[in-house]
Design a protein around this motif. Structure first.
Motif, mmCIF file in Angstrom:
data_model
loop_
_atom_site.group_PDB
_atom_site.id
_atom_site.type_symbol
_atom_site.label_atom_id
_atom_site.label_comp_id
_atom_site.label_asym_id
_atom_site.label_seq_id
_atom_site.Cartn_x
_atom_site.Cartn_y
_atom_site.Cartn_z
ATOM 1 N N THR A 1 -5.969 0.476 7.545
ATOM 2 C CA THR A 1 -5.690 1.381 8.745
ATOM 3 C C THR A 1 -6.574 1.124 9.820
ATOM 4 O O THR A 1 -7.606 0.748 9.963
ATOM 5 N N THR B 1 1.740 8.154 9.716
ATOM 6 C CA THR B 1 0.351 8.373 9.092
ATOM 7 C C THR B 1 -0.241 7.257 8.513
ATOM 8 O O THR B 1 0.299 6.296 8.389
ATOM 9 N N ASN B 2 -1.451 7.027 8.906
ATOM 10 C CA ASN B 2 -2.276 5.978 8.018
ATOM 11 C C ASN B 2 -1.973 4.722 8.915
ATOM 12 O O ASN B 2 -1.461 3.506 8.366
ATOM 13 N N THR B 3 -1.625 4.712 10.060
ATOM 14 C CA THR B 3 -1.100 3.762 11.060
ATOM 15 C C THR B 3 -2.094 2.668 11.522
ATOM 16 O O THR B 3 -3.521 2.834 11.600
ATOM 17 N N LYS B 4 -1.483 1.466 11.203
ATOM 18 C CA LYS B 4 -2.349 0.305 11.746
ATOM 19 C C LYS B 4 -1.681 -0.340 12.679
ATOM 20 O O LYS B 4 -0.362 -0.346 12.703
ATOM 21 N N GLY C 1 2.791 2.424 9.383
ATOM 22 C CA GLY C 1 2.434 3.432 8.763
ATOM 23 C C GLY C 1 3.149 4.205 7.734
ATOM 24 O O GLY C 1 4.193 3.192 7.286
#
Length: 298
Positions: A8, A68-71, A84
């Protein structure tokens, strides 16, 4: 099952630069030594099996806030990929840009780095050919898409019998995904602002969409009339949906595709969507599409 990786956080500009200028291998499908594709700079693990494609990079950035938990992966070619979790399901949002070639880059390159079946939905803006639909409405291309192509031979020869533009037969979206998309949009946006229809995808914004001017010989004064005569149910006009549907049809059963668009202009009434309405529909429609994608069985 998704191949999206667990890393992430936004990549450094230095790392992105190295990936964008790396030596490319295999001219038939260019990639670097890490397996990153030439145009999107994505490799296995960067893209989820469920994908939302939008044209505008700012729209992609706004909709990425649902994840959420975005790359984030950026490429020198202008593509930005956000991957994400939405409702704990891996999803990717891609800033695709405009036009048939850009959609071709996106679908082919993400297909090459994702294992398993995929679902891809486009969400963009469009012109509307139905005078009863108010700009700011969302139209789901549940009836498919046709293509409009400029016939270059008509301009290169003196043969007056050649048509200046050609229309393809319709190509259909995935029935299940399109139904999920329409249902989700009706629920999120409201029945009075959501419609379903046939899309027309043009190979340019100006000549192949019947926009006339004095600077070029475009021979398109009757283009919209001819399109409506052949396809009376045509509702929207833009530059990407047909290519997405066509590639899904040619994917040997591995890609499901659907599309929706916000009507930015009404070409019949000359009305324009207010900016505030556009941003509201971006958020509402983006959320609706993400909910449809995570419900889609792959």
């Amino acid at each position: 099952q998704s191949t999206w990786g667990q890393q992430t956080g936004k990549m450094s500009s230095e790392e992105v630069f190295r990936q964008s200028t790396a030596v490319l291998l295999d001219p038939t499908f260019p990639h670097d030594a890490e397996g990153r594709t030439m145009h999107l700079a994505v490799k296995t693990g960067d893209v989820a099996n469920r994908v939302l494609s939008v044209g505008d990079p700012e729209r992609a950035a706004r909709l990425s806030k649902f994840l959420t938990n975005t790359k984030v992966v950026s490429s020198k070619r202008g593509f930005v990929t956000y991957t994400g979790l939405f409702q704990e399901v891996p999803v990717t949002i891609i800033a695709t840009g405009m036009g048939i070639p850009m959609m071709d880059f996106v679908v082919r390159e993400i297909r090459s780095v994702v294992e398993g079946n995929m679902a891809i939905t486009r969400y963009g803006t469009c012109g509307c050919l139905n005078p009863s639909i108010v700009p700011g409405s969302v139209v789901v291309a549940s009836k498919g898409a046709v293509s409009i192509s400029r016939n270059f031979d008509a301009f290169l020869t003196k043969d007056g019998d050649l048509p200046a533009y050609t229309f393809s037969q319709p190509v259909l979206p995935d029935k299940e995904l399109s139904a999920l998309l329409a249902s989700s949009c009706h629920e999120e946006i409201g029945d009075s602002h959501v419609f379903e229809g046939l899309n027309a995808t043009a190979d340019s914004f100006y000549s192949s969409q019947g926009r006339t001017g004095t600077h070029f010989d475009d021979r398109n004064e009757d283009l919209i009339t001819q399109l409506k005569e052949r396809y009376p149910e045509v509702t929207t006009l833009e530059m990407e949906t047909f290519q997405l549907f066509h590639l899904a049809q040619c994917s040997k059963g591995t890609v499901k595709a659907s599309a929706a668009a916000i009507t930015l202009f009404n070409r019949s009434t000359l009305q324009v969507c207010p900016e505030a309405t556009l941003h509201e529909r971006e958020t509402q429609g983006g959320n609706a599409i993400l909910r449809a994608l995570v419900k889609c069985e792959l």
